[in-house]
Design an enzyme around this catalytic site. Structure first.
Site, PDB file in Angstrom:
ATOM      1  N   HIS A  20       0.833  -1.206   0.000  1.00 18.47           N
ATOM      2  CA  HIS A  20       0.000   0.000   0.000  1.00 18.47           C
ATOM      3  C   HIS A  20       0.866   1.254   0.000  1.00 18.47           C
ATOM      4  O   HIS A  20       0.564   2.226  -0.684  1.00 18.47           O
ATOM      5  CB  HIS A  20      -0.922   0.008   1.229  1.00 18.47           C
ATOM      6  CG  HIS A  20      -1.955  -1.076   1.186  1.00 18.47           C
ATOM      7  ND1 HIS A  20      -3.266  -0.866   0.869  1.00 18.47           N
ATOM      8  CD2 HIS A  20      -1.846  -2.416   1.398  1.00 18.47           C
ATOM      9  CE1 HIS A  20      -3.933  -2.008   0.887  1.00 18.47           C
ATOM     10  NE2 HIS A  20      -3.083  -2.968   1.218  1.00 18.47           N
ATOM     11  N   ASP A 121      -6.532   5.574   1.144  1.00 16.89           N
ATOM     12  CA  ASP A 121      -6.486   4.226   0.604  1.00 16.89           C
ATOM     13  C   ASP A 121      -7.909   3.652   0.654  1.00 16.89           C
ATOM     14  O   ASP A 121      -8.642   3.877   1.621  1.00 16.89           O
ATOM     15  CB  ASP A 121      -5.538   3.384   1.495  1.00 16.89           C
ATOM     16  CG  ASP A 121      -5.253   2.018   0.925  1.00 16.89           C
ATOM     17  OD1 ASP A 121      -6.205   1.254   0.697  1.00 16.89           O
ATOM     18  OD2 ASP A 121      -4.070   1.691   0.719  1.00 16.89           O
TER      19      ASP A 121
END
Ligand code: UDP
Length: 491
Positions: A20, A121
């Protein structure tokens, strides 16, 4: 009142984990260097009682050195407060998904900066309802593909439609307009509806539906059907734009000062020099991602496969003393870090089977953080044995390298199925039902298929991989689909 693009200041909140952080940093760089957003602040969140992993430090230092945007370190996130320190990775990720949005809101409430855009995210979009009162444009960025986003946005509906566990369904699970999902491939967060992770994922997907748009690390030519389905409004009304491939630039080749410790630069050069001595497309690269540790049995089968394939290899290997697993996920690339179950010196260990020792002269084994993109970009690499983590897939696609898919958990089974059945740049090796492990001979055959120039099926797969490389380049050219889509962030 619309804000002029030159006055925008975006706050970007990534999720921890290398899969990520890497694409989030790259997204931030592109937003700033392409002048889509002039100012950006990136919120990095360390995990309490766990030093930032070596890999995390490398990528963050590199970004700090480039000085394109500010990086703010939040208070460490405590993942052990509610469960014991030995809790599973799933328990910790569930806590992370719940606590990180709250921490972010608390951090920004103490700052006297005025953001004009919020980007989070996709997996922590629980943050969006919490910042909705700021009345700012809000965006989600998914480091995974459009198919998983479609599943996510459709999950609140599936939650009402399906009674039992999704993995127990007999028929594939349909998502309007998309390829159905085989129950056995189901995304890990949705495998156990009684687990807290399931609820957290639904919370993230419901939060994402509040975004002005969701940006996905894919490109149109890779997932045309799914992107059309997402654009039709049949799954969700939130616009979904492909902006990929969002991958790192490979390290500079010059001996300029490296952001990484000199030993890493030395290691990179050593690998590249070795690759320079090999024939074009003759080497297979093996990597099962940033956090997966292999058991002795798995190492044996992989070594056997490499021996049977008769190819030279570069193998990024994280061996585990105890058992295979992904518990290393949040300390990725940290061979000396908080986990005690990882061996740092393979050569001295007697954990390694004969098969492993037999193949040593045919390749290179890297037991800490490998310069994966430098390796994949090298013309000597002809194939990639990959766990099909989405960043690895995008890197492989961008480098035109065909994949032998060895999915393990999370979204990797879906990714592997998609690559084999829709994209056409991969073969997949399945675990033997009797041992629940991939067997060396099967894996060896699959490697031969994509490496052997005389294999007809392999030729088609290799050609497709090369075609995708060009399509990926075009998506990110100045008028390309992904570049244009990303410009929509500033609106
Ligand atoms: N990676 C790397 N060196 C390693 C292992 C991984 O540079 O030794 C990078 C890889 O290039 C990719 C990311 O870490 O960018 C891993 O993300 P992915 O989604 O492929 O898998 P995950 O690690 O999240 O399972």
């Amino acid at each position: 009142m619309a804000i002029s693009r030159t006055h925008h200041h975006a706050f970007l909140l990534p999720s921890p984990g290398m899969g990520h952080i890497i694409p989030a940093l790259e997204l931030a760089k592109r937003l700033v260097t392409h002048k889509i957003i002039p100012k950006l602040t990136f919120f990095y969140t360390p995990i309490a009682n766990s030093n930032p992993s070596k890999a995390e430090t490398l990528v963050l230092h590199s970004a700090i050195k480039e000085n394109l945007f500010d990086i703010i370190q939040q208070h460490p996130l405590d993942l052990t407060s509610e469960v014991d320190p030995d809790a599973s990775a799933e328990d910790k990720i569930a806590i992370l998904m719940h606590e990180l949005p709250l921490l972010f809101v608390s951090t920004i409430s103490t700052m006297n900066l005025n953001p004009t855009i919020i980007i989070t995210d996709f997996f922590i979009c629980q943050a969006l309802p919490l910042v909705q009162n700021l009345n700012l444009p809000m965006f989600a960025f998914s480091p995974t593909n459009a198919w998983l986003v479609a599943l996510g946005l459709h999950t609140p509906t599936l939650d009402k439609q399906i009674q039992g566990e999704y993995v127990d369904e007999i028929e594939p699970i349909s998502i309007p307009g998309c390829k159905p999902i085989y129950p056995k491939d189901m995304f890990d967060m949705l495998k156990d509806r009684t687990h807290r992770l399931y609820r957290e994922f639904i919370g993230a997907c419901e939060g994402a539906a509040l975004a002005n748009a969701i940006f996905v690390n894919t490109f149109h030519e890779l997932e045309p059907k799914t992107l059309e389905a997402l654009g039709s409004g049949g799954i969700s009304t939130v616009p979904v734009y492909p902006v990929g491939p969002i991958i790192r630039e490979p390290s500079p080749r010059s001996p300029s000062p490296s952001p990484s410790p000199s030993s890493d630069e030395g290691k990179r050069s050593e690998i590249v020099e070795w690759l320079n001595r090999q024939e074009e497309e003759s080497v297979v690269f093996v990597s099962l991602g940033s956090g997966y540790t292999m058991s002795g049995e798995e190492i044996k089968e992989m070594a056997l496969a490499l021996e049977l394939s008769e190819n030279k290899f570069v193998w990024s290997l994280r061996p585990s003393v105890n058992k295979a697993g992904h518990d290393h996920y949040l300390t990725a690339g940290d061979e000396t870090g908080s986990t005690t179950s990882t061996v740092s010196n393979v050569e001295k260990s007697d954990l390694f089977p004969d098969e492993y020792h037999r193949i040593q002269r045919n390749g290179i084994v890297i037991t800490d953080w490998a310069p994966q993109l430098d390796i994949l970009k090298h013309p000597s690499i002809g194939g990639f044995v990959s766990h099909c983590g989405w960043n690895s897939v995008m890197e492989s696609v961008s480098c035109g390298v065909p994949i032998v898919g060895l999915p393990i958990f999370a979204d990797q089974m879906m990714n592997a199925t998609m690559l084999v059945e829709e994209v056409g740049n991969a073969v997949r090796v399945k675990a033997s039902p009797s041992t629940n492990m991939v067997q060396g001979d099967e894996l060896g055959k699959a490697i031969r298929k994509i490496m052997n120039k005389d294999d007809k099926e392999g030729c088609v797969i290799r050609e497709r991989a090369k075609q995708l490389k060009h399509l990926a380049e075009r998506a990110w050219s100045h008028d390309g689909s992904s570049y244009s889509a990303l410009s929509k962030i500033a609106l």
